[in-house]
Design a protein around this motif. Structure first.
Motif, PDB file in Angstrom:
ATOM      1  N   TYR A   1       0.843  -1.200   0.000  1.00  0.00           N
ATOM      2  CA  TYR A   1       0.000   0.000   0.000  1.00  0.00           C
ATOM      3  C   TYR A   1       0.875   1.246   0.000  1.00  0.00           C
ATOM      4  CZ  TYR A   1      -3.572  -3.320   1.649  1.00  0.00           C
ATOM      5  OH  TYR A   1      -4.423  -4.388   1.770  1.00  0.00           O
ATOM      6  N   SER A   2       0.301   2.351  -0.507  1.00  0.00           N
ATOM      7  CA  SER A   2       1.020   3.628  -0.490  1.00  0.00           C
ATOM      8  C   SER A   2       0.030   4.772  -0.356  1.00  0.00           C
ATOM      9  CB  SER A   2       1.835   3.799  -1.773  1.00  0.00           C
ATOM     10  OG  SER A   2       2.475   5.069  -1.794  1.00  0.00           O
ATOM     11  N   LYS A   3       0.384   5.755   0.448  1.00  0.00           N
ATOM     12  CA  LYS A   3      -0.425   6.965   0.559  1.00  0.00           C
ATOM     13  C   LYS A   3      -0.036   7.991  -0.507  1.00  0.00           C
ATOM     14  CE  LYS A   3      -2.946   6.360   4.367  1.00  0.00           C
ATOM     15  NZ  LYS A   3      -4.437   6.396   4.343  1.00  0.00           N
ATOM     16  N   THR A   4       1.115   7.765  -1.148  1.00  0.00           N
ATOM     17  CA  THR A   4       1.677   8.757  -2.064  1.00  0.00           C
ATOM     18  C   THR A   4       1.538   8.366  -3.522  1.00  0.00           C
ATOM     19  OG1 THR A   4       3.299   9.291  -0.342  1.00  0.00           O
ATOM     20  CG2 THR A   4       3.748  10.100  -2.574  1.00  0.00           C
ATOM     21  N   TYR A   5       1.693   7.072  -3.807  1.00  0.00           N
ATOM     22  CA  TYR A   5       1.759   6.629  -5.205  1.00  0.00           C
ATOM     23  C   TYR A   5       0.574   5.734  -5.556  1.00  0.00           C
ATOM     24  CZ  TYR A   5       6.455   8.388  -4.532  1.00  0.00           C
ATOM     25  OH  TYR A   5       7.532   9.196  -4.223  1.00  0.00           O
ATOM     26  N   LYS A   6       0.063   5.924  -6.778  1.00  0.00           N
ATOM     27  CA  LYS A   6      -1.098   5.177  -7.252  1.00  0.00           C
ATOM     28  C   LYS A   6      -0.724   3.853  -7.915  1.00  0.00           C
ATOM     29  CE  LYS A   6      -4.055   8.337  -6.035  1.00  0.00           C
ATOM     30  NZ  LYS A   6      -4.976   8.106  -4.899  1.00  0.00           N
TER      31      LYS A   6
ATOM     32  N   GLY B   1      15.398   4.602  -4.763  1.00  0.00           N
ATOM     33  CA  GLY B   1      15.786   4.965  -3.407  1.00  0.00           C
ATOM     34  C   GLY B   1      14.637   5.101  -2.422  1.00  0.00           C
ATOM     35  N   ALA B   2      13.436   4.724  -2.831  1.00  0.00           N
ATOM     36  CA  ALA B   2      12.273   4.854  -1.959  1.00  0.00           C
ATOM     37  C   ALA B   2      12.386   3.921  -0.753  1.00  0.00           C
ATOM     38  CB  ALA B   2      10.996   4.547  -2.741  1.00  0.00           C
ATOM     39  N   THR B   3      11.649   4.265   0.287  1.00  0.00           N
ATOM     40  CA  THR B   3      11.630   3.459   1.509  1.00  0.00           C
ATOM     41  C   THR B   3      10.368   2.591   1.528  1.00  0.00           C
ATOM     42  OG1 THR B   3      12.864   5.118   2.758  1.00  0.00           O
ATOM     43  CG2 THR B   3      11.572   3.521   4.027  1.00  0.00           C
ATOM     44  N   ILE B   4      10.577   1.302   1.705  1.00  0.00           N
ATOM     45  CA  ILE B   4       9.455   0.361   1.745  1.00  0.00           C
ATOM     46  C   ILE B   4       9.484  -0.363   3.087  1.00  0.00           C
ATOM     47  CG2 ILE B   4       8.405  -1.690   0.692  1.00  0.00           C
ATOM     48  CD1 ILE B   4       9.595  -0.798  -1.971  1.00  0.00           C
TER      49      ILE B   4
ATOM     50  N   ARG C   1      15.082   1.064  -0.061  1.00  0.00           N
ATOM     51  CA  ARG C   1      15.535   0.868   1.310  1.00  0.00           C
ATOM     52  C   ARG C   1      14.400   0.196   2.090  1.00  0.00           C
ATOM     53  NH1 ARG C   1      16.031   3.484   6.525  1.00  0.00           N
ATOM     54  NH2 ARG C   1      14.472   5.059   5.969  1.00  0.00           N
ATOM     55  N   PHE C   2      14.675  -0.999   2.597  1.00  0.00           N
ATOM     56  CA  PHE C   2      13.650  -1.761   3.306  1.00  0.00           C
ATOM     57  C   PHE C   2      13.805  -1.552   4.809  1.00  0.00           C
ATOM     58  CE2 PHE C   2      14.143  -3.935  -0.757  1.00  0.00           C
ATOM     59  CZ  PHE C   2      12.815  -4.077  -1.152  1.00  0.00           C
ATOM     60  N   VAL C   3      12.710  -1.176   5.448  1.00  0.00           N
ATOM     61  CA  VAL C   3      12.708  -1.016   6.902  1.00  0.00           C
ATOM     62  C   VAL C   3      11.727  -2.025   7.491  1.00  0.00           C
ATOM     63  CG1 VAL C   3      13.384   1.400   6.871  1.00  0.00           C
ATOM     64  CG2 VAL C   3      10.962   0.825   6.797  1.00  0.00           C
ATOM     65  N   GLU C   4      12.142  -2.640   8.593  1.00  0.00           N
ATOM     66  CA  GLU C   4      11.325  -3.686   9.207  1.00  0.00           C
ATOM     67  C   GLU C   4      10.580  -3.108  10.415  1.00  0.00           C
ATOM     68  OE1 GLU C   4      13.668  -7.765   8.341  1.00  0.00           O
ATOM     69  OE2 GLU C   4      14.774  -6.308   9.570  1.00  0.00           O
ATOM     70  N   ILE C   5       9.258  -3.296  10.409  1.00  0.00           N
ATOM     71  CA  ILE C   5       8.385  -2.730  11.431  1.00  0.00           C
ATOM     72  C   ILE C   5       7.422  -3.816  11.901  1.00  0.00           C
ATOM     73  CG2 ILE C   5       6.557  -1.003  11.845  1.00  0.00           C
ATOM     74  CD1 ILE C   5       7.899   0.760   9.738  1.00  0.00           C
ATOM     75  N   ASP C   6       7.040  -3.767  13.165  1.00  0.00           N
ATOM     76  CA  ASP C   6       6.054  -4.712  13.683  1.00  0.00           C
ATOM     77  C   ASP C   6       4.816  -4.706  12.788  1.00  0.00           C
ATOM     78  OD1 ASP C   6       5.020  -6.385  16.087  1.00  0.00           O
ATOM     79  OD2 ASP C   6       3.453  -4.876  15.755  1.00  0.00           O
TER      80      ASP C   6
ATOM     81  N   LEU D   1       2.400   4.234   7.106  1.00  0.00           N
ATOM     82  CA  LEU D   1       2.205   4.650   5.709  1.00  0.00           C
ATOM     83  C   LEU D   1       2.527   6.124   5.445  1.00  0.00           C
ATOM     84  CD1 LEU D   1      -0.965   2.675   4.541  1.00  0.00           C
ATOM     85  CD2 LEU D   1       1.357   2.536   3.595  1.00  0.00           C
ATOM     86  N   PRO D   2       2.171   7.054   6.327  1.00  0.00           N
ATOM     87  CA  PRO D   2       2.526   8.455   6.034  1.00  0.00           C
ATOM     88  C   PRO D   2       4.032   8.731   6.047  1.00  0.00           C
ATOM     89  CG  PRO D   2       0.753   8.340   7.653  1.00  0.00           C
ATOM     90  CD  PRO D   2       1.317   6.962   7.527  1.00  0.00           C
ATOM     91  N   ASP D   3       4.809   7.833   6.648  1.00  0.00           N
ATOM     92  CA  ASP D   3       6.242   8.070   6.823  1.00  0.00           C
ATOM     93  C   ASP D   3       7.123   7.298   5.852  1.00  0.00           C
ATOM     94  OD1 ASP D   3       5.664   9.692   9.116  1.00  0.00           O
ATOM     95  OD2 ASP D   3       5.374   7.831  10.259  1.00  0.00           O
TER      96      ASP D   3
END
Length: 267
Positions: free
Chosen positions: A115-120, A128-131, A176-181, A189-191
């Motif tokens: 999901y993305s709040k920014t991209y359709k 270089g996007a953060t996922i 850039r992959f970030v791991e979150i609970d 999503l906003p960040d």
């Protein structure tokens, strides 16, 4: 009108047998605690409850808000079963923690989405996007395998369903992959530019798991959810009743009518 003594005796015997039959029926009824995560798993088990009750099984639903506690609670005997996880996750928990837990029946599949709040569309996500991905190995790996299946990254095939960020062989767009609970991913999503979110947490956050993902897993592969019990309980009669009640026509109809493709029956 007076009845003969023999008839009265027969009636008394019949009444006694009837009462004993009711008592036996009550004795056969069994109460169990089943853990779920909030959202679809809890909703589905609410639909299972009346079916199980007809079969003499009283289900008490216990909700946990994460993926770790339900297996710990099951292993400790706090609950008798859980219904919240796919088999690769359960296998990883057993391997990591030594739980004596056994899957006893398939339930549903939740195709995971990005999901993305920014991209359709996913193609619009820049270099270089953060996922964000779930921080547990099997669900994080599931998102990476989804991206690999779509040709976006390449993952070491030896990693299998336990693929991690360290197993990425090719990442042309330098994401850039970030791991979150997993439960916190909708809030992230906003960040971030995009996030891979499990269906139950997506629905809980008001997202539509069919329409909102910019990339969605095909309803295939090993990620079917299961009912799990302690290994020592797997052959007990109530386990068969629980599985058969879940895999009933009434519950299948409820899933299809309620979730409209976001959650799919797997039996």
């Amino acid at each position: 009108m007076k009845l003969p003594a023999l008839a009265l005796s027969a009636l008394a015997l019949a009444a006694a047998l009837g009462l004993s039959g009711l008592a036996a029926g009550a004795a056969r009824a069994e109460a169990i605690k089943v853990a779920v995560t909030p959202g679809p798993h809890a909703q589905i088990l609410e639909a299972v409850k009346p079916v199980a009750a007809k079969n003499g099984l009283d289900i008490q639903i216990v909700e946990f808000s994460d993926y770790v506690v339900p297996n710990a609670a099951l292993a400790s005997g706090e609950i008798q079963a859980n219904s919240f996880q796919h088999k690769p996750y359960l296998d990883a928990q057993i391997a990591d923690r030594g739980y004596k837990i056994t899957p006893v029946g398939y339930t549903v599949n939740f195709p995971i989405g990005i999901y993305s709040k920014t991209y359709k569309s996913f193609d619009a996500i820049p270099v270089g996007a953060t996922i964000a991905i779930p921080n547990d190995p099997t669900n994080g790996g599931r998102v990476l395998l989804l991206l690999a299946d779509k040709g976006i990254i390449k993952v070491d095939p030896k990693a299998g369903v336990k693929a991690s960020v360290a197993d990425i062989l090719e990442n042309p767009k330098k994401f850039r992959f970030v791991e979150i609970d997993a439960a916190q991913l909708p809030r992230s999503l906003p960040d971030v530019d995009a996030a891979g979110i499990n269906t139950n947490y997506a629905k809980e956050a008001g997202l539509d798991p069919v329409k909102d993902p910019i990339l969605r897993e095909e309803p295939k592969g090993p990620y079917v959810n299961v009912i799990a019990v302690r290994t020592e309980d797997k052959d007990k009669p109530w386990v068969k009743t629980l599985v058969e009640s879940y895999q009933s026509p009434e519950v299948k109809t409820f899933i299809l009518d309620t979730f409209k493709g976001a959650v799919l029956p797997s039996w």
